[in-house]
Design an enzyme around this catalytic site. Sequence first.
Site, PDB file in Angstrom:
ATOM      1  N   GLU A   1      57.340 -83.063  96.758  1.00 42.26           N
ATOM      2  CA  GLU A   1      56.568 -81.825  96.743  1.00 42.26           C
ATOM      3  C   GLU A   1      57.378 -80.611  96.281  1.00 42.26           C
ATOM      4  O   GLU A   1      57.396 -79.564  96.937  1.00 42.26           O
ATOM      5  CB  GLU A   1      55.939 -81.562  98.112  1.00 42.26           C
ATOM      6  CG  GLU A   1      54.913 -82.600  98.513  1.00 42.26           C
ATOM      7  CD  GLU A   1      54.166 -82.241  99.795  1.00 42.26           C
ATOM      8  OE1 GLU A   1      54.507 -81.205 100.413  1.00 42.26           O
ATOM      9  OE2 GLU A   1      53.257 -82.986 100.179  1.00 42.26           O
TER      10      GLU A   1
ATOM     11  N   ASP B   1      58.814 -79.972 106.528  1.00 41.90           N
ATOM     12  CA  ASP B   1      58.158 -80.058 107.831  1.00 41.90           C
ATOM     13  C   ASP B   1      58.764 -81.168 108.691  1.00 41.90           C
ATOM     14  O   ASP B   1      58.084 -82.090 109.122  1.00 41.90           O
ATOM     15  CB  ASP B   1      56.655 -80.285 107.642  1.00 41.90           C
ATOM     16  CG  ASP B   1      55.894 -80.181 108.962  1.00 41.90           C
ATOM     17  OD1 ASP B   1      56.332 -79.422 109.847  1.00 41.90           O
ATOM     18  OD2 ASP B   1      54.867 -80.876 109.108  1.00 41.90           O
TER      19      ASP B   1
ATOM     20  N   TYR C   1      45.853 -83.884 101.241  1.00 41.15           N
ATOM     21  CA  TYR C   1      45.383 -83.840 102.637  1.00 41.15           C
ATOM     22  C   TYR C   1      43.998 -83.214 102.683  1.00 41.15           C
ATOM     23  O   TYR C   1      43.781 -82.183 103.319  1.00 41.15           O
ATOM     24  CB  TYR C   1      46.382 -83.069 103.507  1.00 41.15           C
ATOM     25  CG  TYR C   1      47.664 -83.825 103.740  1.00 41.15           C
ATOM     26  CD1 TYR C   1      47.781 -84.714 104.802  1.00 41.15           C
ATOM     27  CD2 TYR C   1      48.742 -83.673 102.888  1.00 41.15           C
ATOM     28  CE1 TYR C   1      48.948 -85.431 105.010  1.00 41.15           C
ATOM     29  CE2 TYR C   1      49.922 -84.382 103.085  1.00 41.15           C
ATOM     30  CZ  TYR C   1      50.016 -85.258 104.149  1.00 41.15           C
ATOM     31  OH  TYR C   1      51.176 -85.971 104.347  1.00 41.15           O
TER      32      TYR C   1
ATOM     33  N   GLU D   1      50.900 -89.820 100.096  1.00 43.32           N
ATOM     34  CA  GLU D   1      50.704 -89.285 101.450  1.00 43.32           C
ATOM     35  C   GLU D   1      49.230 -88.961 101.636  1.00 43.32           C
ATOM     36  O   GLU D   1      48.572 -88.457 100.718  1.00 43.32           O
ATOM     37  CB  GLU D   1      51.512 -88.001 101.694  1.00 43.32           C
ATOM     38  CG  GLU D   1      53.007 -88.171 101.836  1.00 43.32           C
ATOM     39  CD  GLU D   1      53.715 -86.855 102.153  1.00 43.32           C
ATOM     40  OE1 GLU D   1      53.047 -85.933 102.706  1.00 43.32           O
ATOM     41  OE2 GLU D   1      54.919 -86.741 101.851  1.00 43.32           O
TER      42      GLU D   1
END
Length: 651
Positions: free
Chosen positions: A450, A206, A503, A539
């Site tokens: 990831e 991303d 997240y 993160e």
Amino acid sequence: MRLASLELWAALAPLLCGCALALPGGLLYPRESPSRERKDLGGLWSFRADLSNGRRRGFEEQWYRRPLRESGPTLDMPVPSSFNDVSQDGQLRHFIGWVWYEREVTLPQRWTQDPSTRVVLRIGSAHYYAIVWVNGVHVAEHEGGHLPFEADISKLVQSGPLDSCRITIAINNTLTPHTLPPGTIRYQNDASKYPKGYFVQDINFDFFNYAGLHRPVLLYTTPTAYIDDITINTDVDRDTGLVSYQISVQGSEHFELEVRLMDEDGKVVVQGSGAQGLLLVPAAHLWWPYLMHEHPAYLYSLEVRMTTQAAGRPVSDFYVLPVGIRTVQVTHNQFLINEQPFYFHGVNKHEDSDIRGKGFDWPLLVKDFNLLRWLGANSFRTSHYPYAEEVMQLCDRYGIVVIDECPGVGIVLSQSFGNESLQHHLEVMEELVRRDKNHPAVVMWSVANEPASNLEPAGYYFKTLITHTKALDPSRPVTFVTNSNYATDRGVPYVDVICVNSYFSWYHDFGHLEVIQPQLQTQFESWYKTYQKPIIQSEYGAETIPGFHEDPPLMFSEEYQKGLLQQYHLVLDQKRKEYVVGELIWNFADFMTNQSPTRAIGNRKGIFTRQRQPKSAAFLLRDRYWKLANETGSHHSVPELQSFGTRPFTF
């Protein structure tokens, strides 16, 4: 590991550096010295994109054999920069394929007429695959962006001799399942919907796939017999610093080496000789992280002098390497620097800014470090690729701790876990360790971000990769950053520290801040119960458009970003007393991504805007980080801000 006695250390010192897996050739940063010069090639280069259907016209017509302007229209392109955002050409912004750079360089006369001078071309980063010619002669190829490569061009510029040379660099930013990062090309063959030959680059990360000559390109010189590489390891015994060194020389088999370790005042502290040895530093000043000591980031200077005979006359080469004396250890629930518990409170970053893309820029770099210090951040991860060498030098200088990550982001396809991909990944880690092994700020290597580490081949892949990285550098722990489930992750058994991205209340349970605490507690407890290793929340965050305000908080408002962070912090404050050793916000600043319905001109999870202006969350984090520094990080009293302006910075 801290050794019990100086006698044992002295006996083992020659083996300490040598126990690392030997790498062919050094990659010392090109610093000027009495024996070395450098010439920066930054500025305007001639540029041309190969717009032919197969992107092969430049090779078919051999554009490298003559000035690029003779092959067709060229553009002025600043170096360093990404080429994507500089022009008004939308086709260039999304271009995939070969682009060509060229620069005519005037050479100092002594470089071209002295056969005892070695002339080297160094390219700081070319994303992704690069081929280099000098005066039409092929001199180098390199696979992979983000890391430097070199070519000895002495014979080319000293044949004549010449007063100038033409440097041509072809760069291809195409990503395949076997590159780092991986990607795929998707062809659209439906003529009713797409033009003939239409294709797009698909990626599984991303951030925008910026390309070009992102970092400095330069020429530098050494004598023909020269210091090729230096490897440093440090330890501490009571108040004595232990600096083990190993030096390699090229161009001569008969030489003498003298080393001097100098303090920040230029005073010689200890001297040595030979290609390897141990320096004992009495009452050593340790390299401490920012806000962990009243005098952080202390750097000694290791001055190496090589002397030999060449063509019947003496030849000398000098190199000065900054050295920070510090130790790193990992226990089942702590990360220790200089045997003191260290808690990472920092950020993830990107090399990204308006117009420049990923191009290196000194004003932007200094601004970012000023913001990090203002924030009270003591660390960051080089998400998701190695940053410029100058970034690492400032981290050494300011005491900002680094988790140094390779470009292993988006490894999600099964074919990206095969032998071809693994071999390239191993080579990239060799290049990264070779470049950054002597930076005291680097305390851990990260081999991926990831990946699909739940896939069956991931176990062998990461076992091999992590084992190889440890063989390259036994002195640092190794990790990768996971977002897989703790019960199915096949790579985490091999890491030293577990780095977890999550997240909650953003990519699922949208808008429900009340679920963060139970979900985060479950995450930490599950990972620790399974592996008994320290954990970093590597993160977490929420997308925020500055100036959007909603009460009660709604997604994309500044209030929602703050509320989400606060919910995470409540759990982090509990678990950092047990086994959580760090928290890194995603992200330091907004950054560009591919266009999509979920991205409003890039990713907005920064606590600063892309222009480096603070959002409300930046002030929230500032209060937290300064509090953490005083509660958990301070080995001594911590002043509000440190001054680093008096320390000289040299290349």
